[in-house]
Design a protein around this motif. Structure first.
Motif, PDB file in Angstrom:
ATOM      1  N   PHE A 155       0.833  -1.205   0.000  1.00 30.86           N
ATOM      2  CA  PHE A 155       0.000   0.000   0.000  1.00 30.86           C
ATOM      3  C   PHE A 155       0.872   1.262   0.000  1.00 30.86           C
ATOM      4  CE2 PHE A 155      -2.236   3.270   2.638  1.00 30.86           C
ATOM      5  CZ  PHE A 155      -3.118   3.684   1.646  1.00 30.86           C
ATOM      6  N   GLY A 156       1.673   1.436   1.021  1.00 30.86           N
ATOM      7  CA  GLY A 156       2.552   2.605   1.051  1.00 30.86           C
ATOM      8  C   GLY A 156       3.532   2.612  -0.106  1.00 30.86           C
ATOM      9  N   GLY A 157       4.033   1.406  -0.439  1.00 28.82           N
ATOM     10  CA  GLY A 157       5.004   1.313  -1.536  1.00 28.82           C
ATOM     11  C   GLY A 157       4.419   1.686  -2.874  1.00 28.82           C
ATOM     12  N   SER A 158       3.150   1.380  -3.107  1.00 32.07           N
ATOM     13  CA  SER A 158       2.524   1.755  -4.384  1.00 32.07           C
ATOM     14  C   SER A 158       2.409   3.271  -4.506  1.00 32.07           C
ATOM     15  CB  SER A 158       1.144   1.098  -4.516  1.00 32.07           C
ATOM     16  OG  SER A 158       0.248   1.572  -3.516  1.00 32.07           O
ATOM     17  N   ILE A 159       2.119   3.945  -3.396  1.00 26.54           N
ATOM     18  CA  ILE A 159       2.060   5.417  -3.429  1.00 26.54           C
ATOM     19  C   ILE A 159       3.457   5.981  -3.653  1.00 26.54           C
ATOM     20  CG2 ILE A 159       1.472   7.479  -2.099  1.00 26.54           C
ATOM     21  CD1 ILE A 159      -0.586   5.738  -0.596  1.00 26.54           C
ATOM     22  N   ARG A 160       4.442   5.395  -2.975  1.00 25.21           N
ATOM     23  CA  ARG A 160       5.823   5.864  -3.128  1.00 25.21           C
ATOM     24  C   ARG A 160       6.321   5.680  -4.559  1.00 25.21           C
ATOM     25  NH1 ARG A 160      10.528   3.489  -3.676  1.00 25.21           N
ATOM     26  NH2 ARG A 160       9.575   1.423  -3.407  1.00 25.21           N
ATOM     27  N   ALA A 161       5.991   4.539  -5.169  1.00 23.95           N
ATOM     28  CA  ALA A 161       6.538   4.222  -6.483  1.00 23.95           C
ATOM     29  C   ALA A 161       5.707   4.773  -7.634  1.00 23.95           C
ATOM     30  CB  ALA A 161       6.660   2.702  -6.631  1.00 23.95           C
ATOM     31  N   LEU A 162       4.372   4.861  -7.460  1.00 24.10           N
ATOM     32  CA  LEU A 162       3.498   5.221  -8.569  1.00 24.10           C
ATOM     33  C   LEU A 162       2.866   6.600  -8.417  1.00 24.10           C
ATOM     34  CD1 LEU A 162       1.608   1.810  -8.992  1.00 24.10           C
ATOM     35  CD2 LEU A 162       3.632   2.608 -10.233  1.00 24.10           C
ATOM     36  N   GLY A 163       2.947   7.186  -7.230  1.00 24.70           N
ATOM     37  CA  GLY A 163       2.289   8.463  -6.996  1.00 24.70           C
ATOM     38  C   GLY A 163       3.109   9.667  -7.431  1.00 24.70           C
ATOM     39  N   SER A 164       2.414  10.778  -7.636  1.00 23.20           N
ATOM     40  CA  SER A 164       3.095  12.050  -7.913  1.00 23.20           C
ATOM     41  C   SER A 164       3.703  12.567  -6.617  1.00 23.20           C
ATOM     42  CB  SER A 164       2.082  13.059  -8.453  1.00 23.20           C
ATOM     43  OG  SER A 164       1.116  13.356  -7.449  1.00 23.20           O
ATOM     44  N   GLU A 165       4.531  13.595  -6.728  1.00 20.05           N
ATOM     45  CA  GLU A 165       5.135  14.173  -5.530  1.00 20.05           C
ATOM     46  C   GLU A 165       4.053  14.691  -4.579  1.00 20.05           C
ATOM     47  OE1 GLU A 165       8.169  15.032  -2.957  1.00 20.05           O
ATOM     48  OE2 GLU A 165       8.258  13.904  -4.848  1.00 20.05           O
ATOM     49  N   GLU A 166       3.030  15.315  -5.125  1.00 19.56           N
ATOM     50  CA  GLU A 166       1.934  15.823  -4.299  1.00 19.56           C
ATOM     51  C   GLU A 166       1.230  14.686  -3.559  1.00 19.56           C
ATOM     52  OE1 GLU A 166      -2.391  18.124  -4.844  1.00 19.56           O
ATOM     53  OE2 GLU A 166      -1.047  17.847  -6.565  1.00 19.56           O
TER      54      GLU A 166
END
Length: 783
Positions: free
Chosen positions: A266-277
């Motif tokens: 979960f956190g890793g998907s945001i870290r790897a796939l998310g924008s900086e915002e």
């Protein structure tokens, strides 16, 4: 039974004993004694070969008629010698060998000559020696290797078994590597009484809350956020996160998986796939567990085939929202960790649809529960139920009924949708974009491989420690022996321990290289290695824990000794984060693609031709002497091991490419051609994984300073290599890399290494550094 019958049987036995005992007094019979042993030992000769030996013996005029008759009688395939006769032969050979200098280095002919000379009736003639040598050469008899196996005696240890003194702390430091301070910190943390194991019969619901509490404690210590940026409470170090996951797997595996789902997926998907915002908005809460989440990729009908997931996210430009929908009852998200009870937000993988066009699978953030834990409208969640293991993890199913989420909830590192529905991406190719997106999640694959290795280490530590003190049987009038002193027990466990050492170095190396890879760099090689090593490591864990359970007998079946829960909890490791068979096929495809790139100036036909030239050159360069060479120095040479592992992988790659091309040239569809050679590709991928692991282990040994520790690691590495060669000796024989004599010599050398490593077996597993509080198996801890 009538007395006359008893008397007759006794007379027959006495006559038989007299014949056997007379062996040393006959130079002809004594000279052939080693051949008699070989003829009936472990099925080493076929009946046809035995008949050939008999025929040659009948031709030897230097033998008396009585000797020829006696020998041929003992070589009759239809009337084999009884056990008493056979073991008397063995005893005579062993007794004679003790008085023969360098007996273990002699051939069968030389040993027979020496034994006949000890009979005090004169030596053999030159003609007889030549005749025996011809029999040995003509039949390809195992010769010197068989003699070593027969005359080298394995001493029976006194007391609790021989134990060598080695510095376990130094060995542990080598295994821990440069992140030893972090490893020790987590060991200490997990030994806190608050992490004590609950009763093995703790109900599922209660166990889930215990595991959640443990996860919160790890988050409070900053362990969960290690891979996140500093502004989110982390260190921006994915290698440290993988290391933490590996160490937590020495504790309860439900904790390891819940930890991995929350912070890695979960956190890793945001870290790897998310924008900086997006990262700044969500990561701190994900890392502290203030925002429990889950990773909703797998569907009931689509596990490994992510590309064809059925969940849709259709953009509505009028409201600037995505509408997430489960199109059929069986398209629901399945086996989603944290979903059944604790997660409030999910990273949902769905087909992005804008207008009439699908842009493929993308990741979206979807709130599935409110802060009070109530399920959000138009979302249905159910429990996946009681599982074989990992019942401290709340796996669940999720259905979406046209759930609306804001446009900004598309994880936007690799794709953006403007207000008017315009789609854009820094990666134009949809196929490349898809694989780039999945490639960013490769860290999870390395983490699961590392956790599987930890489970194997735990199981083997329990079994080796128990085997060193559990006594069964023994020589007459002497104490029972520890079961680990038996060769059969050593063969069950010690090669698996050696494989743990090998995988330890390979996975740590892979995690370090992955952590050092800059963002945006080509990670295809690391992806292929991660796929192959995840498959190898988790399959190794399954085998090791099963072998450990069996090696511990009934005590291994007792839940309190932890092998049962280890077996149940780790079994799924071969499936999640990529089914092992699918991952091996992916690795093989990557190897084929790599060769196409290496010869990019050639078409496919030219590529196969070039590779064929290479293999023909290789076959021409194989030294016939090396194929037959079977002395200890050669068999323990790391260069020999490396060559065999590399050549096996290369030959499998070339032959697989040839098979594919032959089918495609014949008009077969490429997909069907790929299916027809899958057995070949799986063998190739396994060879690839073993070569990677061996190279890492050899590099680690080479990096050590000269001394006892380097010598010890060298033996463990040699055991890993030779045991895997022995396991795959059929391929090496088929491809003429070794002959039958050498294959048997490999087996003998494996046995010799096991004998040398037995005294340090317990220190070898102690160096894994698993605290007794975490091992928590009564049969494996002091007291």
């Amino acid at each position: 039974m009538p007395q006359t019958t008893v008397a007759k049987d006794a007379a027959k036995d006495a006559a038989k004993d007299a014949v056997v005992d007379a062996i040393p007094n006959s130079p002809g019979v004594a000279s052939v004694l080693p051949f008699l042993y070989i003829a009936w030992a472990d099925g080493l000769l076929t009946p046809t070969q035995i008949e050939k030996v008999s025929a040659r013996i009948k031709e030897q005029v230097w033998l008396s008629a009585e000797e020829r008759e006696q020998l041929c009688g003992w070589l009759d395939p239809q009337n084999p010698p009884d056990a008493t006769t056979y073991y008397r032969w063995v005893r005579r050979i062993k007794e004679a060998a003790r008085a023969i200098p360098d007996a273990a280095q002699k051939s069968l002919t030389e040993l027979g000559f020496e034994i006949s000379g000890l009979a005090n009736v004169g030596g053999l003639t030159e003609e007889a020696t030549r005749a025996l040598a011809e029999i040995e050469d003509a039949l390809g008899i195992v010769g010197r290797e068989a003699v070593r196996e027969l005359v080298v005696e394995r001493p029976l240890p006194d007391g609790a078994g021989e134990v060598a003194e080695i510095d376990v702390s130094d060995l542990k430091a080598v295994l821990d590597g440069h992140l030893m301070p972090l490893r020790n910190r987590i060991r200490t943390l997990l030994c806190d009484p608050v992490f004590s194991y609950p009763d093995t019969e703790t109900p599922k619901e209660e166990m889930r809350e215990i595991v959640l509490g443990w996860t919160q404690l790890l988050a409070d210590q900053g362990i969960g956020a290690l891979a996140f940026p500093e502004y989110a409470g982390g260190k921006g170090d994915i290698e440290q996160f993988i290391t933490a996951f590996e160490m937590i797997a020495f504790h309860d595996l439900s904790l390891a998986i819940k930890f991995g789902v929350q912070f890695g997926l979960f956190g890793g998907s945001i870290r790897a796939l998310g924008s900086e915002e997006q990262k700044r908005k969500y990561l701190a809460d994900a890392g502290s567990l203030a925002l429990p989440g889950c990773f909703a990729m797998t569907e009931r009908g689509h596990g490994s085939n992510v590309r064809d997931l059925q969940t849709t996210a259709t953009y509505d430009a009028a409201t600037q929202e995505f509408v997430v929908n489960t199109p059929t009852e069986y398209a629901h998200k399945e086996w989603i960790g944290n979903a059944a009870k604790h997660a409030r937000m999910a990273t949902v993988f769905a087909q992005l649809v804008i207008g009439e066009q699908s842009h493929g699978v993308h990741a979206f953030l979807v709130q599935i529960r409110d802060e009070e834990g109530n399920t959000m409208p138009n979302i249905r969640i159910s429990d996946s139920g009681h599982k074989l293991g990992l019942n401290g993890v709340d796996n669940g199913r999720i259905w979406f009924d046209n759930v609306r989420i804001p446009r900004k909830n598309l994880l936007a590192r690799f794709a953006q949708v403007a207000e008017d529905g315009t789609y854009s991406s820094p990666i134009p190719s949809s196929s490349r974009r898809f694989f780039t997106m999945l490639g960013t999640l490769v860290g999870g694959r390395i983490a699961v491989a590392s956790a599987g290795l930890s489970a194997a280490k735990s199981g083997l530590t329990i079994a080796v420690r128990y085997g060193a003190k559990r006594r069964q049987f023994g020589p007459k009038d002497r104490a029972e022996m520890p079961v680990l002193d038996y060769l059969s027990h050593q063969r069950r466990l010690l090669p698996l321990v050696a494989t743990c050492y090998a995988l330890n170095f390979a996975l740590h190396d892979l995690a370090q290289r992955y952590g050092e890879t800059p963002e945006g760099a080509d990670v295809r090689q690391i992806e292929a290695e991660a796929a192959a090593l995840k498959a190898m490591s988790t399959a190794h864990a399954t085998r090791s824990i099963q072998e450990a359970r069996e090696a511990c007998g009934g005590e291994g079946y007792r839940a309190e000794n932890r092998l049962a829960p280890l077996k149940a909890d780790s079994d799924i490791f071969t499936t999640f984060e990529g089914d092992n068979t699918v991952l091996l096929l992916q690795a093989a495809k990557s190897l084929l693609s790599g060769y196409q790139q290496e010869f990019s100036h050639l078409d496919f036909f030219g590529l196969i031709g070039k590779l064929a030239e290479r293999v023909e050159v290789r076959i021409g360069e194989v030294n016939p002497l090396k194929r037959h060479q079977n002395d200890t120095r050669h068999l323990l040479d790391p260069g020999v091991h490396a060559d065999l592992f590399r050549d096996r992988e290369r030959d499998l790659l070339i032959s697989a490419a040839r098979r594919l091309k032959g089918r495609i040239d014949g008009g077969m569809d490429s997909f069907e051609a790929f299916i027809e050679v899958q057995d070949h590709l799986l063998t190739l991928a396994n060879a690839f994984a073993q070569r990677l692991v061996l190279e890492s282990f050899q590099a680690a040994v080479e990096a050590e300073d000269e001394g006892e520790q380097k010598e010890l690691l060298g033996k463990v590495c040699a055991l890993f290599a030779l045991w895997h060669i022995e396991q795959d000796r059929g391929w090496f024989l088929e491809q003429h890399y070794i002959d039958a004599t050498k294959a048997k010599a490999v087996r003998t050398e494996v046995n010799a290494l096991l004998g040398q490593l037995r005294p340090v077996a317990v220190p070898l597993v102690d160096a894994f550094g698993i605290p007794d509080q975490l091992l928590a198996a009564p049969i494996a801890v002091a007291g």
